[in-house]
Design a protein around this motif. Sequence first.
Motif, PDB file in Angstrom:
ATOM      1  N   ILE A  12      47.106  29.958  32.781  1.00 42.57           N
ATOM      2  CA  ILE A  12      47.367  30.296  34.173  1.00 42.57           C
ATOM      3  C   ILE A  12      46.073  30.820  34.773  1.00 42.57           C
ATOM      4  CG2 ILE A  12      48.733  31.730  35.732  1.00 42.57           C
ATOM      5  CD1 ILE A  12      50.755  32.010  33.331  1.00 42.57           C
ATOM      6  N   VAL A  13      45.527  30.097  35.734  1.00 41.99           N
ATOM      7  CA  VAL A  13      44.304  30.519  36.402  1.00 41.99           C
ATOM      8  C   VAL A  13      44.693  31.305  37.648  1.00 41.99           C
ATOM      9  CG1 VAL A  13      42.214  29.754  37.617  1.00 41.99           C
ATOM     10  CG2 VAL A  13      42.972  28.570  35.546  1.00 41.99           C
ATOM     11  N   VAL A  14      44.090  32.490  37.808  1.00 45.68           N
ATOM     12  CA  VAL A  14      44.332  33.302  38.996  1.00 45.68           C
ATOM     13  C   VAL A  14      42.997  33.555  39.684  1.00 45.68           C
ATOM     14  CG1 VAL A  14      45.242  35.470  39.915  1.00 45.68           C
ATOM     15  CG2 VAL A  14      46.318  34.423  37.912  1.00 45.68           C
ATOM     16  N   ALA A  15      42.923  33.158  40.943  1.00 49.74           N
ATOM     17  CA  ALA A  15      41.719  33.386  41.736  1.00 49.74           C
ATOM     18  C   ALA A  15      41.714  34.839  42.203  1.00 49.74           C
ATOM     19  CB  ALA A  15      41.711  32.455  42.939  1.00 49.74           C
ATOM     20  N   VAL A  16      40.623  35.541  41.920  1.00 50.69           N
ATOM     21  CA  VAL A  16      40.512  36.932  42.379  1.00 50.69           C
ATOM     22  C   VAL A  16      39.252  37.088  43.212  1.00 50.69           C
ATOM     23  CG1 VAL A  16      41.863  37.962  40.517  1.00 50.69           C
ATOM     24  CG2 VAL A  16      39.429  37.673  40.210  1.00 50.69           C
ATOM     25  N   ASP A  17      39.342  37.956  44.199  1.00 48.73           N
ATOM     26  CA  ASP A  17      38.193  38.320  45.008  1.00 48.73           C
ATOM     27  C   ASP A  17      38.386  39.756  45.460  1.00 48.73           C
ATOM     28  OD1 ASP A  17      39.974  38.252  47.194  1.00 48.73           O
ATOM     29  OD2 ASP A  17      39.248  36.330  47.915  1.00 48.73           O
ATOM     30  N   ASP A  18      37.624  40.193  46.436  1.00 48.85           N
ATOM     31  CA  ASP A  18      37.712  41.589  46.848  1.00 48.85           C
ATOM     32  C   ASP A  18      38.812  41.849  47.873  1.00 48.85           C
ATOM     33  OD1 ASP A  18      36.341  40.145  48.758  1.00 48.85           O
ATOM     34  OD2 ASP A  18      34.933  41.739  49.250  1.00 48.85           O
ATOM     35  N   GLY A  19      39.619  40.847  48.174  1.00 43.48           N
ATOM     36  CA  GLY A  19      40.700  41.021  49.137  1.00 43.48           C
ATOM     37  C   GLY A  19      42.001  41.470  48.486  1.00 43.48           C
ATOM     38  N   GLU A  20      42.796  42.175  49.249  1.00 43.01           N
ATOM     39  CA  GLU A  20      44.098  42.634  48.759  1.00 43.01           C
ATOM     40  C   GLU A  20      45.057  41.465  48.530  1.00 43.01           C
ATOM     41  OE1 GLU A  20      45.008  45.705  47.670  1.00 43.01           O
ATOM     42  OE2 GLU A  20      42.868  46.087  47.948  1.00 43.01           O
ATOM     43  N   CYS A 117      38.470  24.623  41.424  1.00 46.42           N
ATOM     44  CA  CYS A 117      38.888  23.269  41.027  1.00 46.42           C
ATOM     45  C   CYS A 117      38.183  22.837  39.746  1.00 46.42           C
ATOM     46  CB  CYS A 117      38.630  22.280  42.158  1.00 46.42           C
ATOM     47  SG  CYS A 117      39.768  22.489  43.555  1.00 46.42           S
ATOM     48  N   GLY A 118      36.925  23.199  39.596  1.00 46.61           N
ATOM     49  CA  GLY A 118      36.199  22.871  38.373  1.00 46.61           C
ATOM     50  C   GLY A 118      36.758  23.584  37.167  1.00 46.61           C
ATOM     51  N   THR A 119      37.138  24.845  37.337  1.00 44.22           N
ATOM     52  CA  THR A 119      37.693  25.624  36.227  1.00 44.22           C
ATOM     53  C   THR A 119      39.027  25.059  35.763  1.00 44.22           C
ATOM     54  OG1 THR A 119      36.555  27.637  36.949  1.00 44.22           O
ATOM     55  CG2 THR A 119      38.447  27.915  35.488  1.00 44.22           C
ATOM     56  N   VAL A 120      39.928  24.768  36.703  1.00 44.26           N
ATOM     57  CA  VAL A 120      41.240  24.246  36.290  1.00 44.26           C
ATOM     58  C   VAL A 120      41.095  22.889  35.611  1.00 44.26           C
ATOM     59  CG1 VAL A 120      42.542  25.545  38.018  1.00 44.26           C
ATOM     60  CG2 VAL A 120      41.854  23.230  38.529  1.00 44.26           C
ATOM     61  N   GLU A 121      40.128  22.095  36.040  1.00 45.96           N
ATOM     62  CA  GLU A 121      39.898  20.796  35.406  1.00 45.96           C
ATOM     63  C   GLU A 121      39.318  20.981  34.007  1.00 45.96           C
ATOM     64  OE1 GLU A 121      37.196  16.771  36.044  1.00 45.96           O
ATOM     65  OE2 GLU A 121      37.350  18.233  37.671  1.00 45.96           O
ATOM     66  N   ARG A 122      38.320  21.846  33.882  1.00 43.87           N
ATOM     67  CA  ARG A 122      37.627  22.051  32.607  1.00 43.87           C
ATOM     68  C   ARG A 122      38.540  22.614  31.527  1.00 43.87           C
ATOM     69  NH1 ARG A 122      33.768  23.738  35.003  1.00 43.87           N
ATOM     70  NH2 ARG A 122      34.211  25.956  35.081  1.00 43.87           N
ATOM     71  N   ILE A 123      39.388  23.582  31.891  1.00 45.03           N
ATOM     72  CA  ILE A 123      40.237  24.205  30.867  1.00 45.03           C
ATOM     73  C   ILE A 123      41.625  23.577  30.790  1.00 45.03           C
ATOM     74  CG2 ILE A 123      38.991  26.393  31.105  1.00 45.03           C
ATOM     75  CD1 ILE A 123      41.556  27.519  32.414  1.00 45.03           C
ATOM     76  N   LYS A 124      41.867  22.595  31.650  1.00 47.45           N
ATOM     77  CA  LYS A 124      43.169  21.923  31.699  1.00 47.45           C
ATOM     78  C   LYS A 124      44.288  22.939  31.957  1.00 47.45           C
ATOM     79  CE  LYS A 124      41.711  18.032  28.856  1.00 47.45           C
ATOM     80  NZ  LYS A 124      40.672  17.745  29.759  1.00 47.45           N
ATOM     81  N   ALA A 125      44.135  23.660  33.061  1.00 44.66           N
ATOM     82  CA  ALA A 125      45.089  24.714  33.430  1.00 44.66           C
ATOM     83  C   ALA A 125      46.452  24.129  33.768  1.00 44.66           C
ATOM     84  CB  ALA A 125      44.547  25.500  34.619  1.00 44.66           C
ATOM     85  N   ASP A 126      47.470  24.942  33.524  1.00 45.62           N
ATOM     86  CA  ASP A 126      48.831  24.543  33.863  1.00 45.62           C
ATOM     87  C   ASP A 126      49.172  24.849  35.311  1.00 45.62           C
ATOM     88  OD1 ASP A 126      49.900  23.598  31.242  1.00 45.62           O
ATOM     89  OD2 ASP A 126      49.248  25.603  30.645  1.00 45.62           O
ATOM     90  N   VAL A 127      48.547  25.897  35.856  1.00 41.66           N
ATOM     91  CA  VAL A 127      48.802  26.279  37.242  1.00 41.66           C
ATOM     92  C   VAL A 127      47.637  27.129  37.749  1.00 41.66           C
ATOM     93  CG1 VAL A 127      50.129  28.365  36.657  1.00 41.66           C
ATOM     94  CG2 VAL A 127      50.547  27.234  38.835  1.00 41.66           C
ATOM     95  N   LEU A 128      47.377  27.023  39.042  1.00 38.92           N
ATOM     96  CA  LEU A 128      46.399  27.861  39.731  1.00 38.92           C
ATOM     97  C   LEU A 128      47.167  28.737  40.700  1.00 38.92           C
ATOM     98  CD1 LEU A 128      43.585  28.770  40.775  1.00 38.92           C
ATOM     99  CD2 LEU A 128      43.568  26.705  42.206  1.00 38.92           C
ATOM    100  N   VAL A 129      46.996  30.045  40.568  1.00 37.06           N
ATOM    101  CA  VAL A 129      47.663  31.004  41.450  1.00 37.06           C
ATOM    102  C   VAL A 129      46.603  31.649  42.326  1.00 37.06           C
ATOM    103  CG1 VAL A 129      49.053  33.110  41.567  1.00 37.06           C
ATOM    104  CG2 VAL A 129      49.443  31.458  39.716  1.00 37.06           C
ATOM    105  N   MET A 130      46.867  31.683  43.617  1.00 36.30           N
ATOM    106  CA  MET A 130      45.898  32.292  44.529  1.00 36.30           C
ATOM    107  C   MET A 130      46.599  32.906  45.723  1.00 36.30           C
ATOM    108  SD  MET A 130      44.247  28.635  45.726  1.00 36.30           S
ATOM    109  CE  MET A 130      42.729  29.391  46.111  1.00 36.30           C
TER     110      MET A 130
END
Length: 166
Positions: A12-20, A117-130
């Motif tokens: 499970i890929v989760v995009a994080v940044d400095d936003g709430e 998009c590169g990360t989910v492709e490279r690791i073959k992620a099941d889902v991207l949460v953002m």
Amino acid sequence: MADVVESEGRKIVVAVDDGEESIFALQWCLRNFVSSSATTSSPRDTLVLVYARPSPPVYAAMDGTAIMFSAEITASLDKYSRDLADSIMDRAQKICKDYNVKVDVKVTLGDAREVLCGTVERIKADVLVMGSHGYGFIKRALIGSVSDYCSKNAECPVLIVKRPAT
């Protein structure tokens, strides 16, 4: 009796940044996708926290701006960017500590759209949460929407978590 082969857990890929918004999306993901630490089995799922550090600006020597950005200033800006990334990832990892999940941290230099998009492709992620910043049509048209781009280009399902209005 046949041996039971345990299947690999989800990525499970989760995009994080400095936003709430991204913190809310991470918390939502943990509450809805991941078991709490009360379970005794070892974690099967891997939560991949991804932060895209903006690339440093490149200035041509001919336009005069290169003089303004000496090596010390450039190094200072880079240090600030690295410190900010460390702070964001520390906060995200602390949020994950009460859940039964392996956490992998990836901080990459580049445009968030391409990094995710590169990360989910490279690791073959099941889902991207953002998270969603909730920009209106005009602002999305002017600056673009990372979630919009990823929902159209990521090689896995994309879950966009909207933070409730307060």
